[in-house]
Design a protein around this motif. Structure first.
Motif, PDB file in Angstrom:
ATOM      1  N   VAL A 255       0.821  -1.206   0.000  1.00 46.73           N
ATOM      2  CA  VAL A 255       0.000   0.000   0.000  1.00 46.73           C
ATOM      3  C   VAL A 255       0.859   1.262   0.000  1.00 46.73           C
ATOM      4  N   HIS A 256       2.109   1.166   0.452  1.00 44.09           N
ATOM      5  CA  HIS A 256       2.987   2.332   0.519  1.00 44.09           C
ATOM      6  C   HIS A 256       3.787   2.540  -0.766  1.00 44.09           C
TER       7      HIS A 256
ATOM      8  N   ALA B 101       4.242   3.414  -4.699  1.00 42.89           N
ATOM      9  CA  ALA B 101       3.549   4.238  -5.688  1.00 42.89           C
ATOM     10  C   ALA B 101       3.723   3.638  -7.074  1.00 42.89           C
TER      11      ALA B 101
ATOM     12  N   GLY C 251      -2.073  -1.247  -2.359  1.00 46.81           N
ATOM     13  CA  GLY C 251      -1.989  -0.084  -3.233  1.00 46.81           C
ATOM     14  C   GLY C 251      -3.010  -0.220  -4.342  1.00 46.81           C
TER      15      GLY C 251
ATOM     16  N   ASP D 298      -3.470   7.224  -3.663  1.00 46.44           N
ATOM     17  CA  ASP D 298      -3.013   7.097  -2.281  1.00 46.44           C
ATOM     18  C   ASP D 298      -3.430   8.268  -1.415  1.00 46.44           C
ATOM     19  N   GLU D 299      -3.912   9.359  -2.044  1.00 42.12           N
ATOM     20  CA  GLU D 299      -4.367  10.497  -1.245  1.00 42.12           C
ATOM     21  C   GLU D 299      -5.727  10.229  -0.604  1.00 42.12           C
TER      22      GLU D 299
ATOM     23  N   SER E 242      -9.198  -3.062  -2.417  1.00 40.65           N
ATOM     24  CA  SER E 242      -8.238  -2.175  -1.761  1.00 40.65           C
ATOM     25  C   SER E 242      -8.047  -2.481  -0.280  1.00 40.65           C
TER      26      SER E 242
ATOM     27  N   HIS F 235      -2.979   7.894  -9.252  1.00 45.60           N
ATOM     28  CA  HIS F 235      -2.690   8.465  -7.933  1.00 45.60           C
ATOM     29  C   HIS F 235      -3.943   8.382  -7.059  1.00 45.60           C
TER      30      HIS F 235
END
Length: 450
Positions: free
Chosen positions: A105-106, A108, A154, A136-137, A313, A134
């Motif tokens: 999950v960390h 990118a 992720g 992850d925000e 997710s 993108h």
């Protein structure tokens, strides 16, 4: 994940249940929403009698010979494109929404994701569509039980493609020029464990009689399909006299389609609810799922996003507290009570003491319909009003950590803010972001403010 959440849920429930019971629908107004049960423990989910089935298929992505080519099986050309992954055209079981997930999950995804699909039964393939990488925000705040879950993955944003039975996907890493002019190479490797998620939202919920019939004595009332709109007087009547006098600026409650109304499968999400202390701000998002949906399809879009958030997710529930479609219909999002301060997973770092509203669609280059902006104004006028908040005001929130504000920072926001105000992101799209001033002014007027 379920074990990790147990202690925080119990503590959070105890705090929120100090809220007045006056948030119920007044006598004579139909569609009261069930209140959260006692504070001694987390409230268990009570699945409806029948739910749409739905399904999620996860397919590992394969190395591609040349993901930049339209050809299905080009041979390796010795370029950096060989680092791409994907799938060549293939027949699959019907689905309506796609996304890509990966193990860490960390990590990118520095690159591009494009898909094309074939309409079910039609034989025609779509053009290549880009998937927002993108994502992850969004998600739970760092340091929370949900944010530390081992189930988290992720993920890209999900993309609604409509009823389809064929798919092709290509994932390309970002490239840069090698030193000395020796061609191009990937700037960073793609994340490990890339998988294509194909989500079938399942059929629409079975038609149910809309007449409100009082249950027999001692019987539990069934959850309503929608909460009807109330006048401002009826809305104020939901509060005790003292609370209504202390908080006179409350907008009329708009019609809200409940989770049962859009067909949420309550067996998917975590049991129990997590709450924050209050609601001080509303963050507006776009879902980035594209605009190729009709308003009749909006419940299917929601069921698909819900499955993608939870099953693909690893989130505990639907991320946003509310959703709004292009026709201005308002939907209950994360479970726990529409009038309650439910902790969402929408604005990473600022989910505490806030609510998240997702306008279904992508509004970077498309202007949001006026009906959707009006719905945001009506929803915030009511929900913020319950907590004594002026939609045109400013407020402070403490960052839980993110790429704009370090953990512990006190940040000043507009009460109705865009996702990009709290995180370096394009969300909610420049066109929707430009309409937030209109939403603030209209929301304040709905509250009876000048």
């Amino acid at each position: 994940m379920r074990a990790n959440l147990a202690s925080s849920i119990a503590v959070s429930c105890a705090a929120v249940l100090a809220l007045p019971l006056s948030l119920a629908t007044p006598a004579g107004a139909a569609g009261a929403f069930p209140t959260v049960p006692g504070a001694a423990s987390a409230a268990p989910a009570v699945p409806p009698a029948a739910e749409p089935a739905g399904s999620t298929r996860s397919i590992p992505l394969e190395p591609l010979a040349d993901p930049a080519s339209d050809g299905p099986r080009d041979r390796v050309l010795g370029s950096a494109a060989a680092a791409g992954r994907g799938l060549v055209r293939r027949d699959v079981r019907p689905f309506s929404l796609v996304g890509v997930v990966w193990d860490d999950v960390h990590a990118a995804l520095h690159g591009t994701v494009q898909v094309r699909t074939r309409a079910t039964g039609g034989g025609l393939w779509s053009d290549w569509q880009s998937v927002e990488t993108h994502n992850d925000e969004h998600g739970a705040d760092p340091g929370t039980a949900e944010g530390h879950s081992r189930a988290l993955r992720g993920s890209t944003a999900p993309l609604w493609v409509g009823d389809s039975d064929g798919v092709e996907i290509r994932v390309r890493p970002e490239e840069h020029v090698r030193e000395g002019g020796g061609g191009r190479e990937p700037a960073a490797p793609l994340p490990a464990g890339l998988r294509l998620e194909l989500v079938d939202p399942g059929p629409e919920p079975a038609a149910e009689a809309r007449d409100r019939v009082l249950p027999a004595a001692g019987a539990q009332a069934a959850a309503p399909l929608e909460l009807p709109a109330l006048t401002r007087a009826q809305t104020l009547a939901t509060l005790p006299a003292a609370a209504a006098a202390a908080k006179p600026y409350i907008g009329p409650r708009p019609k809200i389609i409940t989770r049962k109304g859009w067909g949420a499968d309550e067996k998917l999400r975590e049991r129990g609810f997590v709450y924050t202390k209050t609601i001080k701000a509303a963050f507006v998002h776009h879902s980035a799922t594209g605009n190729r949906y009709t308003c009749r399809q909006a419940p299917s879009v929601l069921r698909s996003i819900y499955r993608y958030h939870v099953v693909s997710s690893g989130w505990r529930d639907f991320g946003y507290n509310f959703a709004v479609d292009k026709c201005g219909n308002i939907y209950e999002g994360r479970a726990g009570g529409v009038a309650k301060a439910v902790m969402g997973a929408h604005t990473l770092g600022f989910n505490t003491n806030s609510m998240g509203i997702a306008v279904l669609g992508s509004y970077g280059g498309t202007t949001p319909p006026a009906a959707a902006v009006t719905a945001v104004a009506r929803l915030t006028a009511w929900k913020l009003g319950l907590y004594g908040v002026n939609p045109k005001g400013k407020t402070y929130l403490t960052s839980g950590g993110g790429n704009l504000y370090k953990k512990g920072s006190k940040v000043k926001f507009n009460v109705i803010a865009g996702h990009r105000d709290g995180f370096a992101t394009e969300c909610p799209g420049v066109r929707l972001y430009g309409k937030l001033g209109t939403a603030r002014s209209a929301s304040a007027k709905y509250q009876g403010r000048r």
